[in-house]
Design a protein around this motif. Sequence first.
Motif, PDB file in Angstrom:
ATOM      1  N   ALA A  16      35.649  13.910 -12.202  1.00  0.00           N
ATOM      2  CA  ALA A  16      35.779  12.966 -11.069  1.00  0.00           C
ATOM      3  C   ALA A  16      36.690  11.960 -11.567  1.00  0.00           C
ATOM      4  O   ALA A  16      37.224  11.525 -10.598  1.00  0.00           O
ATOM      5  CB  ALA A  16      34.133  12.895 -10.735  1.00  0.00           C
ATOM      6  N   ALA A  17      36.274  11.346 -12.710  1.00  0.00           N
ATOM      7  CA  ALA A  17      36.999  10.159 -12.916  1.00  0.00           C
ATOM      8  C   ALA A  17      38.754  10.554 -13.028  1.00  0.00           C
ATOM      9  O   ALA A  17      39.479   9.540 -12.462  1.00  0.00           O
ATOM     10  CB  ALA A  17      36.467   9.669 -14.354  1.00  0.00           C
ATOM     11  N   ALA A  18      39.032  11.594 -13.630  1.00  0.00           N
ATOM     12  CA  ALA A  18      40.369  11.927 -13.691  1.00  0.00           C
ATOM     13  C   ALA A  18      41.016  12.261 -12.405  1.00  0.00           C
ATOM     14  O   ALA A  18      42.024  11.845 -12.024  1.00  0.00           O
ATOM     15  CB  ALA A  18      40.659  13.204 -14.642  1.00  0.00           C
ATOM     16  N   ALA A  19      40.189  12.849 -11.493  1.00  0.00           N
ATOM     17  CA  ALA A  19      40.680  12.926 -10.058  1.00  0.00           C
ATOM     18  C   ALA A  19      40.856  11.672  -9.360  1.00  0.00           C
ATOM     19  O   ALA A  19      41.921  11.463  -8.607  1.00  0.00           O
ATOM     20  CB  ALA A  19      39.674  13.887  -9.155  1.00  0.00           C
ATOM     21  N   LEU A  24      45.349   7.862  -7.567  1.00  0.00           N
ATOM     22  CA  LEU A  24      46.028   6.662  -7.397  1.00  0.00           C
ATOM     23  C   LEU A  24      47.441   6.669  -7.931  1.00  0.00           C
ATOM     24  O   LEU A  24      48.377   5.832  -7.822  1.00  0.00           O
ATOM     25  CB  LEU A  24      45.309   5.383  -8.519  1.00  0.00           C
ATOM     26  N   GLY A  25      47.962   7.942  -8.429  1.00  0.00           N
ATOM     27  CA  GLY A  25      49.282   8.254  -8.812  1.00  0.00           C
ATOM     28  C   GLY A  25      49.572   8.342 -10.368  1.00  0.00           C
ATOM     29  O   GLY A  25      50.773   8.511 -10.783  1.00  0.00           O
ATOM     30  N   LEU A  89      41.810   2.269  -2.317  1.00  0.00           N
ATOM     31  CA  LEU A  89      40.776   2.524  -3.390  1.00  0.00           C
ATOM     32  C   LEU A  89      39.551   3.007  -2.874  1.00  0.00           C
ATOM     33  O   LEU A  89      38.587   3.663  -3.416  1.00  0.00           O
ATOM     34  CB  LEU A  89      41.050   1.270  -4.349  1.00  0.00           C
ATOM     35  N   LEU A  90      39.097   2.094  -1.822  1.00  0.00           N
ATOM     36  CA  LEU A  90      37.791   2.381  -1.074  1.00  0.00           C
ATOM     37  C   LEU A  90      38.021   3.819  -0.342  1.00  0.00           C
ATOM     38  O   LEU A  90      36.938   4.666  -0.569  1.00  0.00           O
ATOM     39  CB  LEU A  90      37.676   1.308   0.085  1.00  0.00           C
ATOM     40  N   GLU A  91      39.125   4.365  -0.039  1.00  0.00           N
ATOM     41  CA  GLU A  91      38.999   5.453   0.620  1.00  0.00           C
ATOM     42  C   GLU A  91      38.913   6.638  -0.509  1.00  0.00           C
ATOM     43  O   GLU A  91      38.281   7.618  -0.404  1.00  0.00           O
ATOM     44  CB  GLU A  91      40.499   6.016   1.282  1.00  0.00           C
ATOM     45  N   LEU A  92      39.322   6.272  -1.645  1.00  0.00           N
ATOM     46  CA  LEU A  92      38.955   7.188  -2.885  1.00  0.00           C
ATOM     47  C   LEU A  92      37.561   7.203  -3.455  1.00  0.00           C
ATOM     48  O   LEU A  92      37.569   7.716  -4.514  1.00  0.00           O
ATOM     49  CB  LEU A  92      40.169   7.127  -3.825  1.00  0.00           C
ATOM     50  N   GLY A  93      36.947   6.219  -2.912  1.00  0.00           N
ATOM     51  CA  GLY A  93      35.492   6.157  -3.712  1.00  0.00           C
ATOM     52  C   GLY A  93      35.265   4.966  -4.472  1.00  0.00           C
ATOM     53  O   GLY A  93      33.979   5.063  -4.930  1.00  0.00           O
TER      54      GLY A  93
END
Length: 129
Positions: A16-19, A24-25, A89-93
């Motif tokens: 999950a962290a890697a995803a 983010l690019g 960043l909010l969209e990505l969790g």
Amino acid sequence: MFRSPQVVLFTRRIEAAAAFYRALGFIEVFREPAEGKAVHVDLELDGYRIGLATERSAREDHWLEPVASGQRAVVVLWTDDVRAGFDRLLELGAQPVHEPSVWLDRLLIAWLTDPDGHLLQVVQDLSTG
């Protein structure tokens, strides 16, 4: 003597962290093991590398006592649009800590945490635009 500095963040949920960082690019440049459940992943953005390592691997493979929670480090992301970056960043969790605000009369800064609770700082230099 030294070269290629990077930061390694300890995590309980490496995939999950890697995803999150890939979204983010960041580009994945190293994974151990190459197949199956990873214990370490390196990702790179603009020549800067972040490593992600599982707590278990740090303990069992390297005899460390890792801390995977709390505000022990910060990943700083420079941008030309802090508000858009904050929203992305909010969209990505990511979770908000402090909304964008001006600091030192020339920097716009927002604070969030990634899905593992590591601090993220999004910064825009207002003096250049």
